[in-house]
Design a protein around this motif. Structure first.
Motif, PDB file in Angstrom:
ATOM      1  N   UNK A   1       0.846  -1.175   0.000  1.00 47.45           N
ATOM      2  CA  UNK A   1       0.000   0.000   0.000  1.00 47.45           C
ATOM      3  C   UNK A   1       0.896   1.246   0.000  1.00 47.45           C
ATOM      4  N   UNK A   2       0.450   2.270  -0.686  1.00 49.68           N
ATOM      5  CA  UNK A   2       1.213   3.506  -0.786  1.00 49.68           C
ATOM      6  C   UNK A   2       0.928   4.421   0.400  1.00 49.68           C
ATOM      7  N   UNK A   3       1.822   5.388   0.594  1.00 51.35           N
ATOM      8  CA  UNK A   3       1.713   6.316   1.728  1.00 51.35           C
ATOM      9  C   UNK A   3       0.326   6.948   1.793  1.00 51.35           C
ATOM     10  N   UNK A   4      -0.132   7.499   0.678  1.00 51.94           N
ATOM     11  CA  UNK A   4      -1.429   8.173   0.656  1.00 51.94           C
ATOM     12  C   UNK A   4      -2.584   7.257   0.998  1.00 51.94           C
ATOM     13  N   UNK A   5      -2.525   6.023   0.514  1.00 51.54           N
ATOM     14  CA  UNK A   5      -3.590   5.064   0.813  1.00 51.54           C
ATOM     15  C   UNK A   5      -3.634   4.752   2.303  1.00 51.54           C
ATOM     16  N   UNK A   6      -2.475   4.649   2.912  1.00 51.88           N
ATOM     17  CA  UNK A   6      -2.412   4.357   4.349  1.00 51.88           C
ATOM     18  C   UNK A   6      -2.917   5.548   5.156  1.00 51.88           C
ATOM     19  N   UNK A   7      -2.522   6.753   4.753  1.00 48.73           N
ATOM     20  CA  UNK A   7      -3.015   7.947   5.446  1.00 48.73           C
ATOM     21  C   UNK A   7      -4.533   8.010   5.334  1.00 48.73           C
ATOM     22  N   UNK A   9      -6.767   5.586   4.683  1.00 42.86           N
ATOM     23  CA  UNK A   9      -7.418   4.498   5.424  1.00 42.86           C
ATOM     24  C   UNK A   9      -7.410   4.779   6.928  1.00 42.86           C
ATOM     25  N   UNK A  10      -6.261   5.188   7.442  1.00 47.59           N
ATOM     26  CA  UNK A  10      -6.145   5.430   8.874  1.00 47.59           C
ATOM     27  C   UNK A  10      -6.984   6.631   9.297  1.00 47.59           C
ATOM     28  N   UNK A  20     -10.672  18.338   8.844  1.00 51.50           N
ATOM     29  CA  UNK A  20     -10.321  18.236  10.262  1.00 51.50           C
ATOM     30  C   UNK A  20      -8.836  17.922  10.431  1.00 51.50           C
ATOM     31  N   UNK A  21      -8.308  17.053   9.571  1.00 52.70           N
ATOM     32  CA  UNK A  21      -6.890  16.722   9.653  1.00 52.70           C
ATOM     33  C   UNK A  21      -6.043  17.964   9.388  1.00 52.70           C
ATOM     34  N   UNK A  22      -6.435  18.771   8.416  1.00 49.91           N
ATOM     35  CA  UNK A  22      -5.707  20.019   8.136  1.00 49.91           C
ATOM     36  C   UNK A  22      -5.714  20.929   9.368  1.00 49.91           C
ATOM     37  N   UNK A  60      -2.075   8.675  15.294  1.00 51.86           N
ATOM     38  CA  UNK A  60      -1.608   7.690  16.276  1.00 51.86           C
ATOM     39  C   UNK A  60      -0.943   6.485  15.617  1.00 51.86           C
ATOM     40  N   UNK A  61      -0.155   6.766  14.596  1.00 56.06           N
ATOM     41  CA  UNK A  61       0.641   5.725  13.948  1.00 56.06           C
ATOM     42  C   UNK A  61       1.969   5.697  14.690  1.00 56.06           C
ATOM     43  N   UNK A  62       2.136   4.711  15.545  1.00 50.33           N
ATOM     44  CA  UNK A  62       3.323   4.676  16.394  1.00 50.33           C
ATOM     45  C   UNK A  62       4.441   3.815  15.810  1.00 50.33           C
ATOM     46  N   UNK A  63       4.107   2.843  15.004  1.00 49.79           N
ATOM     47  CA  UNK A  63       5.129   2.001  14.371  1.00 49.79           C
ATOM     48  C   UNK A  63       5.169   2.356  12.890  1.00 49.79           C
TER      49      UNK A  63
END
Length: 83
Positions: A1-7, A9-10, A20-22, A60-63
């Motif tokens: 999965x690419x960076x953007x997809x992970x951001x 999804x999370x 809200x994220x901005x 809250x992506x810690x790893x």
């Protein structure tokens, strides 16, 4: 999965809109628009290092290594006592 997809999804798992994220990023002194976040998520651009780490903190992506590289072990796990 690419960076953007992970951001994406999370962010969605945490019920946070791009807008809200901005706003949350601005509280971390990282100023981006929701359009910039959209571009990250669709793969048009990627966040710089400061933006990326702030996004990880907020979501809250810690790893980071495991989340973004999918590795079960960190590269640091292979280091001996002397590094």
């Amino acid at each position: 999965m690419k960076i953007g997809e992970i951001i994406s999804r999370t962010r969605e798992e945490r019920n946070i809109s791009q807008k809200e994220l901005a706003k949350l990023l601005s509280l971390e002194n990282v100023y981006v628009t929701n359009q910039a976040i959209s571009k990250w998520e669709n793969g048009s651009t990627i966040p710089n290092a400061v933006q990326f780490l702030a996004v990880c903190k907020i979501l809250e992506i810690t790893d980071i290594y495991k989340t973004f590289l999918g590795a079960k072990k960190s590269a640091y796990d292979r280091l001996n006592h002397d590094g």
